[in-house]
Motif scaffolding. Sequence first.
Motif, short mmCIF file in Angstrom:
data_model
loop_
_atom_site.label_atom_id
_atom_site.label_comp_id
_atom_site.label_asym_id
_atom_site.label_seq_id
_atom_site.Cartn_x
_atom_site.Cartn_y
_atom_site.Cartn_z
N ARG A 38 39.32 29.15 5.61
CA ARG A 38 39.64 28.11 6.53
C ARG A 38 38.39 27.14 6.87
O ARG A 38 37.34 27.76 6.52
N GLY A 39 38.37 25.96 7.34
CA GLY A 39 37.26 25.26 7.60
C GLY A 39 36.42 24.66 6.29
O GLY A 39 37.07 24.56 5.28
N THR A 40 35.25 24.68 6.43
CA THR A 40 34.53 24.05 5.37
C THR A 40 33.47 25.15 4.95
O THR A 40 33.07 25.96 5.73
N ALA A 41 32.96 25.25 3.66
CA ALA A 41 32.18 26.08 3.15
C ALA A 41 30.75 25.90 3.85
O ALA A 41 30.44 24.92 4.17
N PRO A 42 30.12 27.03 4.07
CA PRO A 42 28.66 26.99 4.67
C PRO A 42 27.96 26.34 3.82
O PRO A 42 28.12 26.28 2.59
N THR A 43 26.68 25.70 4.34
CA THR A 43 25.68 25.15 3.27
C THR A 43 24.35 26.51 3.47
O THR A 43 24.20 26.99 4.38
N GLY A 44 24.04 26.50 2.32
CA GLY A 44 23.04 27.49 2.05
C GLY A 44 23.75 29.03 1.78
O GLY A 44 24.61 29.12 1.54
N PRO A 45 22.79 29.94 1.63
CA PRO A 45 23.21 31.20 1.18
C PRO A 45 24.09 31.97 2.34
O PRO A 45 24.15 31.64 3.56
N ILE A 46 24.84 32.83 1.87
CA ILE A 46 25.78 33.58 2.53
C ILE A 46 25.17 35.03 2.09
O ILE A 46 25.39 35.42 1.15
N TYR A 47 24.97 35.88 3.24
CA TYR A 47 24.12 37.43 2.99
C TYR A 47 25.21 38.10 3.16
O TYR A 47 25.77 38.29 4.37
N PHE A 48 25.15 39.43 2.46
CA PHE A 48 25.85 40.70 2.60
C PHE A 48 25.06 41.24 3.98
O PHE A 48 23.94 41.03 4.10
N HIS A 49 25.87 42.21 4.59
CA HIS A 49 25.20 43.26 5.35
C HIS A 49 24.10 43.55 4.82
O HIS A 49 23.89 44.04 3.80
N PRO A 50 22.78 43.71 5.63
CA PRO A 50 21.62 44.20 5.59
C PRO A 50 21.70 45.55 4.57
O PRO A 50 20.72 45.90 3.83
#
Length: 170
Positions: free
Chosen positions: A152-164
């Motif tokens: 849903r919504g729009t894709a984020p800009t920039g990286p998407i990070y996995f859990h640390p």
Amino acid sequence: MTSAAIIRPERPADHAVIASVIKAAFTEMPYADGDEDQLVDTLRREGALSVSLVAELAGAVVGQITFSPATASDGSPDWYALGPLAVAPAHQRTGIGAGLVHAWLRAMDELHANGCILTGNPAYYVRFGFHLSPSNTPPGEPTEFFMVKLFRGTAPTGPIYFHPTFNSDA
């Protein structure tokens, strides 16, 4: 999917066999780090295992899928990471993995997730609506295997990070 397979939430008694299934499934995969089984244990210990489902066939766990929280660098909420998805080698290409993904997609809908990331085989995951996303690939992840699925919504800009936990020595 194999008609006799049952998809259900993991139980504590499943933990050791889940580790074995994951280890066997990821041997020699080009996108694998070799510690995927330990990753699931660490996510579980840290309370960061959002959901873990197993596929049971004739009373034996033969597959598993995990998802955990992910963080979009632009602050977009409700992102998750799929992984690992593992099916015991003897049961691969029988529909068990697809059944696990479909159950996972239903769980994502129930959580009102905005999207999901994974590092995996593009030829497999494209059929579930994932696409390669170099602009969202975090540092250290291979762009040729990093994929995103927007719910849903729009894709984020920039990286998407996995859990640390994904970046630690599990």
